[in-house]
Motif scaffolding. Structure first.
Motif, PDB file in Angstrom:
ATOM      1  N   SER A 142      23.033  41.186  38.909  1.00  0.00           N
ATOM      2  CA  SER A 142      24.356  41.400  39.498  1.00  0.00           C
ATOM      3  C   SER A 142      24.315  42.484  40.563  1.00  0.00           C
ATOM      4  O   SER A 142      23.560  43.460  40.451  1.00  0.00           O
ATOM      5  CB  SER A 142      25.346  41.804  38.406  1.00  0.00           C
ATOM      6  OG  SER A 142      26.632  42.034  38.956  1.00  0.00           O
ATOM      7  N   LEU A 143      25.134  42.282  41.590  1.00  0.00           N
ATOM      8  CA  LEU A 143      25.384  43.332  42.577  1.00  0.00           C
ATOM      9  C   LEU A 143      26.705  44.025  42.291  1.00  0.00           C
ATOM     10  O   LEU A 143      27.049  45.004  42.941  1.00  0.00           O
ATOM     11  CB  LEU A 143      25.412  42.754  43.996  1.00  0.00           C
ATOM     12  CG  LEU A 143      24.061  42.560  44.707  1.00  0.00           C
ATOM     13  CD1 LEU A 143      23.213  41.525  44.004  1.00  0.00           C
ATOM     14  CD2 LEU A 143      24.266  42.168  46.161  1.00  0.00           C
ATOM     15  N   GLY A 144      27.457  43.499  41.336  1.00  0.00           N
ATOM     16  CA  GLY A 144      28.710  44.117  40.939  1.00  0.00           C
ATOM     17  C   GLY A 144      29.848  43.120  40.830  1.00  0.00           C
ATOM     18  O   GLY A 144      29.791  42.017  41.361  1.00  0.00           O
ATOM     19  N   MET A 145      30.883  43.522  40.107  1.00  0.00           N
ATOM     20  CA  MET A 145      32.095  42.728  39.960  1.00  0.00           C
ATOM     21  C   MET A 145      33.019  43.041  41.134  1.00  0.00           C
ATOM     22  O   MET A 145      33.180  44.199  41.522  1.00  0.00           O
ATOM     23  CB  MET A 145      32.795  43.074  38.646  1.00  0.00           C
ATOM     24  CG  MET A 145      33.776  42.049  38.180  1.00  0.00           C
ATOM     25  SD  MET A 145      32.977  40.553  37.511  1.00  0.00           S
ATOM     26  CE  MET A 145      32.369  41.172  35.945  1.00  0.00           C
ATOM     27  N   LEU A 146      33.629  42.007  41.697  1.00  0.00           N
ATOM     28  CA  LEU A 146      34.431  42.185  42.904  1.00  0.00           C
ATOM     29  C   LEU A 146      35.933  42.232  42.629  1.00  0.00           C
ATOM     30  O   LEU A 146      36.617  43.140  43.074  1.00  0.00           O
ATOM     31  CB  LEU A 146      34.112  41.075  43.901  1.00  0.00           C
ATOM     32  CG  LEU A 146      32.632  40.940  44.300  1.00  0.00           C
ATOM     33  CD1 LEU A 146      32.461  39.815  45.315  1.00  0.00           C
ATOM     34  CD2 LEU A 146      32.080  42.249  44.837  1.00  0.00           C
ATOM     35  N   TYR A 147      36.442  41.256  41.908  1.00  0.00           N
ATOM     36  CA  TYR A 147      37.882  41.186  41.652  1.00  0.00           C
ATOM     37  C   TYR A 147      38.111  40.200  40.523  1.00  0.00           C
ATOM     38  O   TYR A 147      37.209  39.451  40.128  1.00  0.00           O
ATOM     39  CB  TYR A 147      38.657  40.765  42.905  1.00  0.00           C
ATOM     40  CG  TYR A 147      38.264  39.391  43.433  1.00  0.00           C
ATOM     41  CD1 TYR A 147      38.916  38.234  43.018  1.00  0.00           C
ATOM     42  CD2 TYR A 147      37.220  39.257  44.353  1.00  0.00           C
ATOM     43  CE1 TYR A 147      38.549  36.986  43.493  1.00  0.00           C
ATOM     44  CE2 TYR A 147      36.845  38.009  44.831  1.00  0.00           C
ATOM     45  CZ  TYR A 147      37.505  36.887  44.397  1.00  0.00           C
ATOM     46  OH  TYR A 147      37.125  35.647  44.859  1.00  0.00           O
ATOM     47  N   ALA A 148      39.318  40.178  39.982  1.00  0.00           N
ATOM     48  CA  ALA A 148      39.673  39.220  38.934  1.00  0.00           C
ATOM     49  C   ALA A 148      40.276  37.975  39.565  1.00  0.00           C
ATOM     50  O   ALA A 148      41.060  38.062  40.513  1.00  0.00           O
ATOM     51  CB  ALA A 148      40.670  39.845  37.964  1.00  0.00           C
ATOM     52  N   GLU A 149      39.882  36.804  39.063  1.00  0.00           N
ATOM     53  CA  GLU A 149      40.439  35.553  39.575  1.00  0.00           C
ATOM     54  C   GLU A 149      41.150  34.808  38.457  1.00  0.00           C
ATOM     55  O   GLU A 149      40.692  34.765  37.318  1.00  0.00           O
ATOM     56  CB  GLU A 149      39.355  34.696  40.228  1.00  0.00           C
ATOM     57  CG  GLU A 149      38.085  34.522  39.453  1.00  0.00           C
ATOM     58  CD  GLU A 149      37.030  33.796  40.268  1.00  0.00           C
ATOM     59  OE1 GLU A 149      37.359  33.266  41.348  1.00  0.00           O
ATOM     60  OE2 GLU A 149      35.883  33.739  39.812  1.00  0.00           O
ATOM     61  N   ALA A 150      42.286  34.256  38.796  1.00  0.00           N
ATOM     62  CA  ALA A 150      43.182  33.658  37.811  1.00  0.00           C
ATOM     63  C   ALA A 150      42.955  32.155  37.673  1.00  0.00           C
ATOM     64  O   ALA A 150      42.652  31.467  38.651  1.00  0.00           O
ATOM     65  CB  ALA A 150      44.635  33.921  38.202  1.00  0.00           C
ATOM     66  N   ILE A 151      43.125  31.673  36.439  1.00  0.00           N
ATOM     67  CA  ILE A 151      43.107  30.229  36.175  1.00  0.00           C
ATOM     68  C   ILE A 151      44.506  29.694  36.488  1.00  0.00           C
ATOM     69  O   ILE A 151      45.496  30.145  35.912  1.00  0.00           O
ATOM     70  CB  ILE A 151      42.728  29.939  34.719  1.00  0.00           C
ATOM     71  CG1 ILE A 151      41.350  30.541  34.410  1.00  0.00           C
ATOM     72  CG2 ILE A 151      42.729  28.432  34.451  1.00  0.00           C
ATOM     73  CD1 ILE A 151      40.965  30.460  32.941  1.00  0.00           C
TER      74      ILE A 151
END
Length: 424
Positions: A142-151
């Protein structure tokens, strides 16, 4: 065989690739830039990021990142508001089917990095979930978590679909093969007592699904992405839409069993006329392979979180405003690449650099049970709106790295602690 490192391109090869249909972010002032400075052109390096469909969120976000961290000859200097990336690096946002497709391209070495949903990344890494029966992709980093994405479950307002049970017998697009949307759609259907046999399933690209919904040829479609997703915004501009809520006991059960899910609420008017809608979300993660040059990855991650890049992201897409380096490492689903880990440690966001106490291994086995990326942010608080961590198979840590203290339960997008629902 290890995937090849980032290649050095001649001017002819670079132009040939660009003219061959690969989606390049609008990062070059003019084509003449590539035709000048012959010596510099020989040193250009090419770095491909697998994104998603052009009607989703990964592709535009990937294009913004590619634009911001590319640094071809003649670029404006970083200290004058230009690129702060690695000199000579050309980054390309390459369209794909999404998370699963990106992981497989990384496995094959046909891209240098790619976006994926956190659960898809973990399943690929561990050979579980939707990757059961395949060789674990232990080289995934991983290079890192970017943002949360919604279902998001999108239907027409006049279609008499108010809740998940109303999807029974309807024609619903679950996302195309190779997409993370299809993975999540199957999990959601199962949780609500539905399946592909109880609906009329289609496996369409988001843009095609949106067009058919607008024309009344489809009853609804699933989409996973950071809102506003282009495909959903497109259909909402043509006909009134509704987002179907994901709540109740099935959602609670998913929160207990799918450890990367968090509660989320899509706000009112995220799309024209849409009401506030409870749903589930999970993290969007930027991935690479373990065999990528640590210095290259370090430079890319440093450029990714530079204030110039963050400004480009915030101005270019609503989800770009949610990029925050303090959230990037708290709950990554697979181990950090050494180059990325070096950046976060130097930035004070990881391990001893964040003044965290070491935690002794448990059970007398010498195995660290901390979830990957389980460290707290530099301020000692867990970041909000970031998916809970799930522990991948144990990986031997570098000798100098002390096991991290497990972060306390973080709050979800609705303000409830993830631990209120289940032990992650």
């Amino acid at each position: 065989m290890s995937a090849p490192q980032t290649s050095t391109l001649t001017r002819r090869r670079l132009l040939g690739r660009l003219l061959g249909g690969v989606a390049l972010a609008p990062l070059l002032p003019s084509a003449g830039l590539l035709l000048s400075a012959p010596a510099a052109a020989q040193d250009l390096r090419y770095f491909r990021i697998g994104t998603g469909t052009t009607a989703g969120t990964y592709f535009p976000i990937g294009g913004l990142i590619a634009n911001a961290i590319s640094n071809p000859p003649g670029s404006r200097p970083c200290d004058k508001g230009g690129s702060c990336g690695i000199p000579g690096l050309i980054v390309v946002a390459q369209a794909s089917n999404g998370s699963v497709d990106n992981v497989e391209m990384l496995r094959a070495g046909t891209v240098e990095a790619g976006f994926a949903q956190a659960d898809v990344a973990y399943w690929a890494y561990s050979g579980t979930g939707s990757f059961t029966g395949k060789r674990p992709f232990a080289e995934l980093r991983s290079l890192g978590m970017l943002y949360a994405e919604a279902i998001q479950v999108v239907v027409r307002s006049d279609g008499f679909i108010d809740r998940m049970a109303d999807l029974k017998g309807r024609s619903i697009s679950l996302g195309e093969e190779g997409s993370g949307t299809l993975v999540e759609a199957r999990l959601i259907l199962d949780a609500y007592g539905l399946s592909e046999s109880t609906i009329t399933p289609l496996y369409l690209k988001p843009g095609m699904a949106a067009d058919r919904l607008a024309k009344g040829e489809l009853d609804g479609f699933f989409m996973v992405g950071g809102y506003p997703v282009a495909a959903v915004a497109d259909v909402a501009a043509r006909v009134p839409i509704r987002l179907v809520p994901l709540d109740g006991e099935p959602a609670d059960r998913l929160l207990r069993t799918q450890r990367f899910y968090i509660e989320h609420e899509i706000p009112a008017n995220a799309y024209p006329g849409s009401a506030p809608t409870p749903t589930l979300s999970l993290g969007a993660e930027l991935l690479t392979r373990a065999d990528r040059d640590p210095d290259l990855i370090y430079g890319i991650v440093r450029a990714l979180w530079h204030e110039n890049t963050r400004r480009v992201l915030a101005e270019g897409h609503p989800q770009g405003r949610n990029f925050d380096p303090a959230r990037a490492v708290a709950n990554v689903s697979v181990p950090l690449h050494p180059g990325a880990e070096r950046f976060y440690r130097e930035a004070g966001l990881l391990g001893n650099a964040a003044n965290e106490p070491a935690r002794a291994p448990t059970g007398g086995t010498g195995t660290d049970t901390t979830p990957v990326g389980g460290e707290k942010a530099a301020n000692g608080k867990p970041p909000a709106d970031t998916p809970p961590a799930e522990k991948p198979p144990a990986e031997k840590a570098p000798a100098e790295k002390a096991p991290a203290e497990k972060a306390p339960a973080e709050k979800t997008a609705t303000g409830k602690a993830a631990g209120d629902k289940a032990t992650r």
